[in-house]
Design a protein around this motif. Sequence first.
Motif, mmCIF file in Angstrom:
data_model
loop_
_atom_site.group_PDB
_atom_site.id
_atom_site.type_symbol
_atom_site.label_atom_id
_atom_site.label_comp_id
_atom_site.label_asym_id
_atom_site.label_seq_id
_atom_site.Cartn_x
_atom_site.Cartn_y
_atom_site.Cartn_z
ATOM 1 N N GLU A 51 -18.719 5.651 -12.673
ATOM 2 C CA GLU A 51 -18.114 4.960 -13.809
ATOM 3 C C GLU A 51 -19.148 4.811 -14.912
ATOM 4 O OE1 GLU A 51 -16.299 3.741 -16.501
ATOM 5 O OE2 GLU A 51 -14.926 3.648 -14.786
ATOM 6 N N PRO A 52 -19.034 5.586 -16.010
ATOM 7 C CA PRO A 52 -20.003 5.503 -17.099
ATOM 8 C C PRO A 52 -20.136 4.090 -17.700
ATOM 9 C CG PRO A 52 -18.652 7.459 -17.356
ATOM 10 C CD PRO A 52 -18.038 6.655 -16.244
ATOM 11 N N ALA A 53 -19.077 3.308 -17.647
ATOM 12 C CA ALA A 53 -19.148 1.940 -18.178
ATOM 13 C C ALA A 53 -20.199 1.110 -17.446
ATOM 14 C CB ALA A 53 -17.782 1.262 -18.094
ATOM 15 N N ILE A 54 -20.450 1.417 -16.193
ATOM 16 C CA ILE A 54 -21.471 0.683 -15.440
ATOM 17 C C ILE A 54 -22.853 0.967 -16.012
ATOM 18 C CG2 ILE A 54 -22.645 0.544 -13.198
ATOM 19 C CD1 ILE A 54 -19.837 0.764 -11.923
ATOM 20 N N ASP A 55 -23.134 2.216 -16.299
ATOM 21 C CA ASP A 55 -24.440 2.554 -16.875
ATOM 22 C C ASP A 55 -24.615 1.910 -18.246
ATOM 23 O OD1 ASP A 55 -25.351 4.157 -14.694
ATOM 24 O OD2 ASP A 55 -23.924 5.678 -15.363
ATOM 25 N N ARG A 56 -23.553 1.889 -19.048
ATOM 26 C CA ARG A 56 -23.633 1.221 -20.355
ATOM 27 C C ARG A 56 -23.879 -0.271 -20.174
ATOM 28 N NH1 ARG A 56 -19.360 4.823 -21.251
ATOM 29 N NH2 ARG A 56 -17.804 3.161 -21.046
ATOM 30 N N TRP A 57 -23.203 -0.879 -19.211
ATOM 31 C CA TRP A 57 -23.375 -2.299 -18.935
ATOM 32 C C TRP A 57 -24.817 -2.583 -18.504
ATOM 33 C CZ3 TRP A 57 -24.707 -5.351 -14.780
ATOM 34 C CH2 TRP A 57 -24.367 -6.704 -14.837
ATOM 35 N N LEU A 58 -25.338 -1.783 -17.600
ATOM 36 C CA LEU A 58 -26.723 -1.964 -17.148
ATOM 37 C C LEU A 58 -27.701 -1.802 -18.307
ATOM 38 C CD1 LEU A 58 -26.450 -0.061 -13.771
ATOM 39 C CD2 LEU A 58 -26.932 -2.512 -14.024
ATOM 40 N N ASP A 59 -27.457 -0.833 -19.184
ATOM 41 C CA ASP A 59 -28.317 -0.612 -20.341
ATOM 42 C C ASP A 59 -28.300 -1.792 -21.306
ATOM 43 O OD1 ASP A 59 -29.028 1.916 -19.428
ATOM 44 O OD2 ASP A 59 -27.592 2.965 -20.733
ATOM 45 N N SER A 60 -27.225 -2.538 -21.324
ATOM 46 C CA SER A 60 -27.085 -3.647 -22.271
ATOM 47 C C SER A 60 -27.701 -4.963 -21.771
ATOM 48 C CB SER A 60 -25.605 -3.875 -22.603
ATOM 49 O OG SER A 60 -24.920 -4.465 -21.509
ATOM 50 N N ARG A 61 -28.161 -4.997 -20.549
ATOM 51 C CA ARG A 61 -28.771 -6.205 -19.987
ATOM 52 C C ARG A 61 -30.220 -6.311 -20.469
ATOM 53 N NH1 ARG A 61 -24.281 -8.489 -19.318
ATOM 54 N NH2 ARG A 61 -23.707 -6.695 -20.517
ATOM 55 N N PRO A 62 -30.807 -7.506 -20.435
ATOM 56 C CA PRO A 62 -32.240 -7.632 -20.757
ATOM 57 C C PRO A 62 -33.041 -6.693 -19.848
ATOM 58 C CG PRO A 62 -31.223 -9.795 -20.600
ATOM 59 C CD PRO A 62 -30.192 -8.799 -20.132
ATOM 60 N N PRO A 63 -34.060 -6.009 -20.390
ATOM 61 C CA PRO A 63 -34.742 -4.947 -19.638
ATOM 62 C C PRO A 63 -35.228 -5.326 -18.240
ATOM 63 C CG PRO A 63 -35.431 -4.909 -21.916
ATOM 64 C CD PRO A 63 -34.570 -6.133 -21.752
ATOM 65 N N ASP A 121 -23.920 9.295 -0.521
ATOM 66 C CA ASP A 121 -24.400 10.629 -0.861
ATOM 67 C C ASP A 121 -23.936 11.689 0.126
ATOM 68 O OD1 ASP A 121 -25.616 9.770 -3.138
ATOM 69 O OD2 ASP A 121 -27.648 9.845 -2.347
ATOM 70 N N SER A 122 -23.932 11.366 1.401
ATOM 71 C CA SER A 122 -23.604 12.389 2.400
ATOM 72 C C SER A 122 -22.104 12.657 2.503
ATOM 73 C CB SER A 122 -24.157 11.985 3.767
ATOM 74 O OG SER A 122 -23.525 10.797 4.209
ATOM 75 N N ASP A 123 -21.282 11.655 2.215
ATOM 76 C CA ASP A 123 -19.841 11.852 2.398
ATOM 77 C C ASP A 123 -19.028 11.673 1.118
ATOM 78 O OD1 ASP A 123 -19.788 9.111 2.008
ATOM 79 O OD2 ASP A 123 -19.375 8.640 4.090
ATOM 80 N N GLY A 124 -19.666 11.263 0.041
ATOM 81 C CA GLY A 124 -18.967 11.104 -1.227
ATOM 82 C C GLY A 124 -17.950 9.986 -1.255
ATOM 83 N N GLN A 125 -17.990 9.092 -0.293
ATOM 84 C CA GLN A 125 -16.983 8.040 -0.218
ATOM 85 C C GLN A 125 -17.245 6.850 -1.124
ATOM 86 O OE1 GLN A 125 -13.936 7.927 1.458
ATOM 87 N NE2 GLN A 125 -14.418 10.094 1.454
ATOM 88 N N VAL A 126 -18.462 6.673 -1.623
ATOM 89 C CA VAL A 126 -18.722 5.511 -2.471
ATOM 90 C C VAL A 126 -18.098 5.751 -3.835
ATOM 91 C CG1 VAL A 126 -20.489 4.134 -3.638
ATOM 92 C CG2 VAL A 126 -20.770 4.741 -1.246
ATOM 93 N N ARG A 127 -17.312 4.791 -4.236
ATOM 94 C CA ARG A 127 -16.677 4.769 -5.550
ATOM 95 C C ARG A 127 -17.151 3.496 -6.240
ATOM 96 N NH1 ARG A 127 -15.850 9.268 -4.153
ATOM 97 N NH2 ARG A 127 -13.868 10.305 -3.851
ATOM 98 N N GLU A 128 -16.902 3.403 -7.525
ATOM 99 C CA GLU A 128 -17.386 2.234 -8.259
ATOM 100 C C GLU A 128 -16.447 1.890 -9.397
ATOM 101 O OE1 GLU A 128 -20.637 4.262 -11.171
ATOM 102 O OE2 GLU A 128 -21.113 4.282 -9.026
ATOM 103 N N LEU A 129 -16.543 0.653 -9.842
ATOM 104 C CA LEU A 129 -15.788 0.169 -10.983
ATOM 105 C C LEU A 129 -16.399 -1.139 -11.450
ATOM 106 C CD1 LEU A 129 -12.517 -1.621 -9.966
ATOM 107 C CD2 LEU A 129 -14.175 -0.893 -8.277
ATOM 108 N N MET A 130 -16.012 -1.556 -12.633
ATOM 109 C CA MET A 130 -16.378 -2.887 -13.107
ATOM 110 C C MET A 130 -15.289 -3.833 -12.619
ATOM 111 S SD MET A 130 -19.244 -2.764 -14.817
ATOM 112 C CE MET A 130 -19.273 -4.304 -15.725
ATOM 113 N N ALA A 175 -18.703 -7.186 -13.412
ATOM 114 C CA ALA A 175 -19.884 -6.785 -12.637
ATOM 115 C C ALA A 175 -19.674 -5.408 -12.005
ATOM 116 C CB ALA A 175 -20.166 -7.805 -11.536
ATOM 117 N N PRO A 176 -20.721 -4.582 -11.983
ATOM 118 C CA PRO A 176 -20.648 -3.300 -11.268
ATOM 119 C C PRO A 176 -20.370 -3.541 -9.788
ATOM 120 C CG PRO A 176 -22.547 -3.348 -12.724
ATOM 121 C CD PRO A 176 -21.999 -4.748 -12.674
ATOM 122 N N THR A 177 -19.350 -2.861 -9.282
ATOM 123 C CA THR A 177 -18.893 -3.065 -7.910
ATOM 124 C C THR A 177 -18.835 -1.726 -7.192
ATOM 125 O OG1 THR A 177 -17.607 -4.982 -8.610
ATOM 126 C CG2 THR A 177 -16.972 -3.954 -6.521
#
Length: 137
Positions: free
Chosen positions: A17-29, A47-56, A60-62
């Motif tokens: 989810e690209p929104a997670i990376d933008r959110w992380l970038d917007s936090r204090p360093p 990584d091995s099974d590709g089962q991890v998914r994500e969303l806000m 919060a990144p979940t």
Amino acid sequence: MPEPGAFLRFDGAVRHEPAIDRWLDSRPPALGAIARAWFARMRACGDSDGQVRELMHDGAPTACVGDAAFGYVNVYRAHVNVGFFHGHALADPAGLLQGSGRFMRHVKLRPGEAVDEAALAALITAAHADIRSRLRA
């Protein structure tokens, strides 16, 4: 054995989810770097099974296995929480987990304070394995 069917499901979880990376970038360093590092650890569980998914979720990144949530990070004014939706069920020999809710627990991290990285990494791995077990049951 975990309670079967006892987990949260979220519509809209995706592989990255690209929104997670933008959110992380917007936090204090300093805080953003902590949150980014531990969320990357959650992402790597699949990584091995590709089962991890994500969303806000709730701002919060979940991280999820499929659509079932297992962990999140959140940034506050002076700390980062690395949280687990079923933290109550995780073995925590290092005593990192905080919280007294029915299910959720978190680890509070502050810039400049040491953390048992191996123990926190083990909690993330265990949370991922726990939700996979719940899904299989």
